[in-house]
Design a protein around this motif. Structure first.
Motif: not given
Length: 149
Positions: A110-137
Motif C-alpha cells: 500500500f502507498e506509504v503515507g496513505s490511510a488503510l481501512k482495516l477490520q478485526l475479526n472478533l470471534s469470526g465477526v468483522a468489526s467496525t472499520p478503523f484506519e491504519a497509517l501506511v508507514a515506510g521502512a
C-alpha cells in the motif's frame, strides 16, 4: 501589536500537534484499537499490520483475524514466527501487535503515507472499520502511550 503577534504564533504552534492526535477507534462495544499502522514487507506483495487492541469489557474477547476492508483476513503470526488461529484477550487487558511480537500479514503493498481501512475479526465477526497509517521502512510507529485511557 507585539503581544498580539506572539499570541497568534503561539496558537498556530499548538494547532498541528492537536491535529496529529488520533483517538482510539471504537470497533465494537467495549473494544477499541489504538496505534494501528501498516508497513510493506520488502521483496514481496505483503504488508505487516501492527496495532493495540483494548478489551474494556467484562468478558474475554477472541481476535480471530485482522483484514484489509473487503479482503480475507490476514495471517496472524506469533513472535516465534508461527501462524496463530486466534488470540484471547482477557477482561480489561490489551493485546499489543508489535514488530518483535505478534503481527498480521495481509496481501498487498500500500502507498506509504496513505490511510488503510482495516477490520478485526472478533470471534469470526468483522468489526467496525478503523484506519491504519501506511508507514515506510524506518519510520517510527505511532506511540501507544500518546492515548488517554
Amino acid at each position: 501589536m507585539k503581544l498580539t503577534m506572539i499570541a497568534l504564533l503561539t496558537c498556530l504552534a499548538v494547532i498541528p500537534s492537536a491535529a496529529n492526535e488520533v483517538a482510539p477507534a471504537q470497533v465494537a462495544d467495549g473494544i477499541s484499537v489504538e496505534s494501528a499502522w501498516v508497513r510493506p514487507v520488502e521483496g514481496n506483495n505483503m504488508s505487516e499490520v501492527f496495532l493495540v487492541v483494548n478489551n474494556a469489557t467484562e468478558n474475554p474477547v477472541t481476535v480471530s483475524g485482522v483484514r484489509v476492508e473487503g479482503q480475507e483476513p490476514g495471517t496472524m503470526i506469533s513472535a516465534a514466527g508461527t501462524a496463530l488461529e486466534s488470540i484471547r484477550i482477557p477482561v480489561h487487558a490489551e493485546l499489543y501487535m508489535t514488530e518483535q511480537g505478534v503481527r498480521v500479514l495481509v496481501q498487498g503493498r500500500f502507498e506509504v503515507g496513505s490511510a488503510l481501512k482495516l477490520q478485526l475479526n472478533l470471534s469470526g465477526v468483522a468489526s467496525t472499520p478503523f484506519e491504519a497509517l501506511v508507514a515506510g521502512a524506518g519510520e517510527a510507529p505511532p506511540d501507544h502511550h500518546d492515548y488517554v485511557h
